[in-house]
Write a protein that holds these residues in place. Sequence first.
Motif, mmCIF file in Angstrom:
data_model
loop_
_atom_site.group_PDB
_atom_site.id
_atom_site.type_symbol
_atom_site.label_atom_id
_atom_site.label_comp_id
_atom_site.label_asym_id
_atom_site.label_seq_id
_atom_site.Cartn_x
_atom_site.Cartn_y
_atom_site.Cartn_z
ATOM 1 N N LYS A 4 48.825 -87.672 22.571
ATOM 2 C CA LYS A 4 49.009 -87.104 23.681
ATOM 3 C C LYS A 4 49.190 -85.939 23.883
ATOM 4 C CE LYS A 4 51.141 -88.014 28.052
ATOM 5 N NZ LYS A 4 51.953 -88.856 29.135
ATOM 6 N N GLU A 5 50.105 -85.321 22.980
ATOM 7 C CA GLU A 5 50.360 -83.838 23.035
ATOM 8 C C GLU A 5 49.009 -83.034 22.336
ATOM 9 O OE1 GLU A 5 54.917 -83.769 21.884
ATOM 10 O OE2 GLU A 5 53.707 -84.205 20.290
ATOM 11 N N GLY A 7 45.957 -83.927 22.783
ATOM 12 C CA GLY A 7 44.971 -83.901 23.976
ATOM 13 C C GLY A 7 45.430 -82.778 24.839
ATOM 14 N N LEU A 8 46.560 -82.744 25.143
ATOM 15 C CA LEU A 8 47.082 -81.881 26.199
ATOM 16 C C LEU A 8 46.750 -80.014 25.507
ATOM 17 C CD1 LEU A 8 50.301 -83.231 27.582
ATOM 18 C CD2 LEU A 8 48.229 -83.080 28.624
ATOM 19 N N GLU A 9 47.033 -80.224 24.352
ATOM 20 C CA GLU A 9 46.914 -78.904 23.611
ATOM 21 C C GLU A 9 45.396 -78.495 23.698
ATOM 22 O OE1 GLU A 9 48.886 -76.405 22.119
ATOM 23 O OE2 GLU A 9 50.290 -77.461 23.640
ATOM 24 N N ILE A 10 44.141 -79.515 23.542
ATOM 25 C CA ILE A 10 43.030 -79.173 23.463
ATOM 26 C C ILE A 10 42.659 -78.818 25.090
ATOM 27 C CG2 ILE A 10 40.882 -80.571 23.436
ATOM 28 C CD1 ILE A 10 41.832 -81.978 20.685
ATOM 29 N N LYS A 11 43.041 -79.598 25.934
ATOM 30 C CA LYS A 11 42.820 -79.372 27.178
ATOM 31 C C LYS A 11 43.202 -77.986 27.814
ATOM 32 C CE LYS A 11 43.487 -81.599 31.933
ATOM 33 N NZ LYS A 11 44.173 -82.689 32.554
ATOM 34 N N LYS A 12 44.444 -77.591 27.274
ATOM 35 C CA LYS A 12 44.805 -76.162 27.591
ATOM 36 C C LYS A 12 43.963 -75.187 26.875
ATOM 37 C CE LYS A 12 48.270 -74.229 25.092
ATOM 38 N NZ LYS A 12 49.404 -73.762 24.476
ATOM 39 N N TYR A 13 43.578 -75.183 25.635
ATOM 40 C CA TYR A 13 42.678 -74.275 24.987
ATOM 41 C C TYR A 13 41.344 -74.253 25.774
ATOM 42 C CZ TYR A 13 46.066 -74.958 20.929
ATOM 43 O OH TYR A 13 47.000 -75.046 20.211
ATOM 44 N N LEU A 38 40.776 -88.195 25.451
ATOM 45 C CA LEU A 38 41.487 -87.378 24.440
ATOM 46 C C LEU A 38 42.447 -86.467 25.213
ATOM 47 C CD1 LEU A 38 42.132 -86.732 21.616
ATOM 48 C CD2 LEU A 38 40.385 -85.249 21.551
ATOM 49 N N GLU A 39 41.756 -85.723 26.024
ATOM 50 C CA GLU A 39 42.495 -84.643 26.948
ATOM 51 C C GLU A 39 43.903 -85.304 27.541
ATOM 52 O OE1 GLU A 39 39.490 -81.073 27.344
ATOM 53 O OE2 GLU A 39 40.303 -82.271 29.217
ATOM 54 N N ASN A 40 43.625 -86.472 27.944
ATOM 55 C CA ASN A 40 44.482 -87.276 28.874
ATOM 56 C C ASN A 40 45.649 -88.181 27.983
ATOM 57 O OD1 ASN A 40 44.016 -86.146 31.690
ATOM 58 N ND2 ASN A 40 42.002 -86.927 31.310
#
Length: 79
Positions: A4-5, A7-13, A38-40
């Motif tokens: 989860k973390e 995915g959130l990092e990928i979304k942020k980038y 993945l992002e969620n």
Amino acid sequence: MDLKELGLEIKKYRKENFISQSKICDDLKISRATLSSLENGRGVDVGIKKVMQILDYLGYEFYIKQKSLFPTLEDLRNE
């Protein structure tokens, strides 16, 4: 870091670079559902190769470091 973390990092980038999910998916030939899951942080079966491709596309890399008994400065900042 769990899935989860990550995915959130990928979304942020991705958002920091103003890149749409569709653009990444078209360029890397992956499904938008896979990237969205993945992002969620949903329990999707995403291989490490896809994760590495996405990170590379965004200008980041995945690395492994030796575990230490003491927290790093980065660990302390994240607390």
